[in-house]
Design a protein around this motif. Structure first.
Motif, PDB file in Angstrom:
ATOM      1  N   ALA A  47      -4.770   3.254   9.081  1.00  0.00           N
ATOM      2  CA  ALA A  47      -5.016   3.792   7.743  1.00  0.00           C
ATOM      3  C   ALA A  47      -4.263   3.019   6.668  1.00  0.00           C
ATOM      4  N   SER A  48      -3.326   2.160   7.084  1.00  0.00           N
ATOM      5  CA  SER A  48      -2.555   1.375   6.111  1.00  0.00           C
ATOM      6  C   SER A  48      -3.274   0.098   5.698  1.00  0.00           C
ATOM      7  N   LEU A  49      -4.526  -0.047   6.106  1.00  0.00           N
ATOM      8  CA  LEU A  49      -5.327  -1.205   5.707  1.00  0.00           C
ATOM      9  C   LEU A  49      -5.343  -1.350   4.191  1.00  0.00           C
ATOM     10  N   ASP A  50      -5.198  -2.582   3.730  1.00  0.00           N
ATOM     11  CA  ASP A  50      -5.118  -2.852   2.291  1.00  0.00           C
ATOM     12  C   ASP A  50      -5.803  -4.190   2.007  1.00  0.00           C
ATOM     13  N   SER A  51      -6.950  -4.130   1.332  1.00  0.00           N
ATOM     14  CA  SER A  51      -7.666  -5.350   0.955  1.00  0.00           C
ATOM     15  C   SER A  51      -7.645  -5.573  -0.559  1.00  0.00           C
ATOM     16  N   ASN A  52      -6.750  -4.843  -1.236  1.00  0.00           N
ATOM     17  CA  ASN A  52      -6.582  -4.979  -2.681  1.00  0.00           C
ATOM     18  C   ASN A  52      -7.791  -4.487  -3.469  1.00  0.00           C
ATOM     19  N   HIS A  53      -8.510  -3.521  -2.901  1.00  0.00           N
ATOM     20  CA  HIS A  53      -9.667  -2.944  -3.585  1.00  0.00           C
ATOM     21  C   HIS A  53      -9.883  -1.542  -3.013  1.00  0.00           C
ATOM     22  N   ALA A  54      -9.598  -0.518  -3.799  1.00  0.00           N
ATOM     23  CA  ALA A  54      -9.561   0.861  -3.309  1.00  0.00           C
ATOM     24  C   ALA A  54     -10.879   1.319  -2.690  1.00  0.00           C
ATOM     25  N   GLU A  55     -12.002   1.039  -3.349  1.00  0.00           N
ATOM     26  CA  GLU A  55     -13.298   1.487  -2.829  1.00  0.00           C
ATOM     27  C   GLU A  55     -13.650   0.778  -1.532  1.00  0.00           C
ATOM     28  N   ARG A  56     -13.360  -0.521  -1.480  1.00  0.00           N
ATOM     29  CA  ARG A  56     -13.626  -1.266  -0.242  1.00  0.00           C
ATOM     30  C   ARG A  56     -12.727  -0.753   0.886  1.00  0.00           C
ATOM     31  N   ASP A  57     -11.459  -0.470   0.570  1.00  0.00           N
ATOM     32  CA  ASP A  57     -10.551   0.040   1.593  1.00  0.00           C
ATOM     33  C   ASP A  57     -11.047   1.369   2.157  1.00  0.00           C
ATOM     34  N   LYS A  58     -11.564   2.217   1.288  1.00  0.00           N
ATOM     35  CA  LYS A  58     -12.111   3.497   1.735  1.00  0.00           C
ATOM     36  C   LYS A  58     -13.257   3.280   2.711  1.00  0.00           C
ATOM     37  N   HIS A  59     -14.119   2.300   2.415  1.00  0.00           N
ATOM     38  CA  HIS A  59     -15.249   1.988   3.291  1.00  0.00           C
ATOM     39  C   HIS A  59     -14.748   1.433   4.628  1.00  0.00           C
ATOM     40  N   LEU A  60     -13.789   0.527   4.580  1.00  0.00           N
ATOM     41  CA  LEU A  60     -13.278  -0.094   5.803  1.00  0.00           C
ATOM     42  C   LEU A  60     -12.563   0.909   6.704  1.00  0.00           C
ATOM     43  N   ARG A  61     -11.979   1.943   6.098  1.00  0.00           N
ATOM     44  CA  ARG A  61     -11.304   2.971   6.894  1.00  0.00           C
ATOM     45  C   ARG A  61     -12.279   3.982   7.483  1.00  0.00           C
ATOM     46  N   GLY A  62     -13.505   3.981   7.000  1.00  0.00           N
ATOM     47  CA  GLY A  62     -14.492   4.980   7.391  1.00  0.00           C
ATOM     48  C   GLY A  62     -15.259   4.653   8.658  1.00  0.00           C
ATOM     49  N   LYS A  63     -16.327   5.423   8.893  1.00  0.00           N
ATOM     50  CA  LYS A  63     -17.046   5.358  10.172  1.00  0.00           C
ATOM     51  C   LYS A  63     -17.759   4.037  10.405  1.00  0.00           C
ATOM     52  N   ASP A  64     -18.075   3.288   9.351  1.00  0.00           N
ATOM     53  CA  ASP A  64     -18.743   1.998   9.545  1.00  0.00           C
ATOM     54  C   ASP A  64     -17.826   0.939  10.136  1.00  0.00           C
ATOM     55  N   GLU A  90     -12.783   3.789  11.394  1.00  0.00           N
ATOM     56  CA  GLU A  90     -12.735   5.224  11.711  1.00  0.00           C
ATOM     57  C   GLU A  90     -11.289   5.688  11.922  1.00  0.00           C
ATOM     58  N   VAL A  91     -10.485   5.520  10.901  1.00  0.00           N
ATOM     59  CA  VAL A  91      -9.042   5.746  11.055  1.00  0.00           C
ATOM     60  C   VAL A  91      -8.682   7.200  11.362  1.00  0.00           C
ATOM     61  N   ASP A  92      -9.514   8.142  10.955  1.00  0.00           N
ATOM     62  CA  ASP A  92      -9.228   9.544  11.279  1.00  0.00           C
ATOM     63  C   ASP A  92      -9.322   9.777  12.785  1.00  0.00           C
ATOM     64  N   ARG A  93     -10.240   9.103  13.420  1.00  0.00           N
ATOM     65  CA  ARG A  93     -10.442   9.246  14.864  1.00  0.00           C
ATOM     66  C   ARG A  93      -9.540   8.309  15.661  1.00  0.00           C
TER      67      ARG A  93
END
Length: 196
Positions: free
Chosen positions: A83-100, A103-106
């Motif tokens: 979940a600490s992923l950081d690509s310097n872009h909040a919306e992109r980070d949200k996508h990268l952390r998600g199910k596509d 999947e950092v929650d899982r």
């Protein structure tokens, strides 16, 4: 006669007890200096085949050992907070952390544990191990360069390395279509360890 043999027996026992300590004295143990900000886990992937997109993981921890007498016994273990992923872009980070993607929650953690280490030159080596990402464990090979080692200004001793590896995203269950140029990700690892 028994009295004379007693000091010899005690000496032999002392030597026998010391042998394991001598055998392990050559193994140096290090903690990766994330607290001091002297370690980085970064990644990059091609964007439209025109440029590189860089990112990093801000939270991770790890240890390694270095056997000065037999370097092949050296080992590395690292745990990453995905979940600490950081690509310097909040919306992109949200996508990268998600199910596509991650999947950092899982899958809140990724990890690496070495299985083999071989020095190939004065400052180069190959590190093999198992990477676990999204619950999938696969072998990877990391090309390693020794940056340096020696005493620090605070009375400690440090070793620093940089490594890189590449792997297919689909090998770890990431099959989101980023285009043909972005099927692989490159990991760049820069670590500095403090001897314990």
């Amino acid at each position: 006669m028994k009295i004379k043999m007693l000091p010899i027996a005690i000496w032999c026992l002392a030597v026998a007890a010391a042998i394991p300590a001598l055998a392990t004295a050559a193994v140096e143990r290090y903690v990766i200096d994330t607290e001091g900000g002297h370690a980085f886990v970064q990644f990059r992937v091609k964007h439209l085949a025109y440029s590189w997109l860089y990112g990093r993981f801000n939270d991770f921890s790890g240890t390694f050992t270095y056997d000065t007498e037999d370097t092949s016994n050296s080992k590395v273990e690292v745990t990453i907070d995905t979940a600490s992923l950081d690509s310097n872009h909040a919306e992109r980070d949200k996508h990268l952390r998600g199910k596509d993607f991650l999947e950092v929650d899982r899958y809140p953690q990724a990890s690496f544990k070495s299985t083999a280490y071989k020095e190939t030159g004065f400052n180069t080596s190959v590190l093999e191990g198992e990477l676990t990402l999204k619950g999938i464990t696969k072998p990877i090979t990391i090309e390693v360069q020794r940056i340096g080692n020696g005493p620090d200004p605070w009375g400690g001793y440090r070793r620093g390395y940089q490594g890189s590896t590449s792997f297919a995203l689909k090998d770890f269950g990431i099959d989101y279509n980023l285009g043909p140029a972005a099927r692989e990700v490159e990991m760049i690892l820069s670590i500095e360890g403090v001897r314990q």
